[in-house]
Design an enzyme around this catalytic site. Structure first.
Site: not given
Ligand code: AMP
Ligand code: ZN
Length: 112
Positions: A31-32, A86, A94-95, A99, A101
């Site tokens: 994770d970034i 999530n 958010e994405v 996925h 975590h």
């Molecule tokens: P979620 O809230 O479960 O959708 O988590 C999305 C996750 O993606 C967050 O923890 C972000 O930090 C992570 N994220 C977003 N962009 C990137 C990226 N380019 N590379 C790695 N992780 C990312």
């Protein structure tokens, strides 16, 4: 593949990520913005928005992703770990590409 999806772009190699695992169906990368010393995500190469968009056709893929959790956690040196999926905006997603975590090893050094 969804054109404006950041995880699809990582899958295609269009944007970089710190990959820790890849096969024909799945990738895993750090994770970034890590929320633990070890924080990676297991992501299907297939674009599926969330767990609530999965059905029986995704059963084998979901099983594969879940079984990768302890395997990759062990490879990262974790004896124990937390997992989080999530789902939906109200679930903190958010994405919008499914996925899992995986967290372990305590807080990141920046916060300790
Ligand atoms: P979620 O809230 O479960 O959708 O988590 C999305 C996750 O993606 C967050 O923890 C972000 O930090 C992570 N994220 C977003 N962009 C990137 C990226 N380019 N590379 C790695 N992780 C990312
Ligand atoms: Zn996607």
């Amino acid at each position: 593949m969804s054109a404006d999806c950041i995880f699809c772009k990582i899958v295609s190699g269009a944007i970089p990520a710190k990959k820790i695992y890849e096969d024909d169906d799945v990738i895993a990368f750090n994770d970034i913005k890590p929320m633990a010393k070890i924080h990676f995500m297991i992501v299907p190469k297939l674009h599926v928005e969330s767990l609530k968009d999965c059905d029986v056709t995704h059963q084998a893929l979901l099983g594969k992703m879940l079984l990768l959790v302890p395997k990759l956690a062990q490879e990262q040196g974790l004896a124990g770990f937390k997992t989080l999926i999530n789902t939906g905006r109200e679930g903190g997603q958010e994405v919008f590409h499914l996925h899992i975590h995986v967290f372990g090893g305590g807080l990141p050094s920046a916060n300790t």
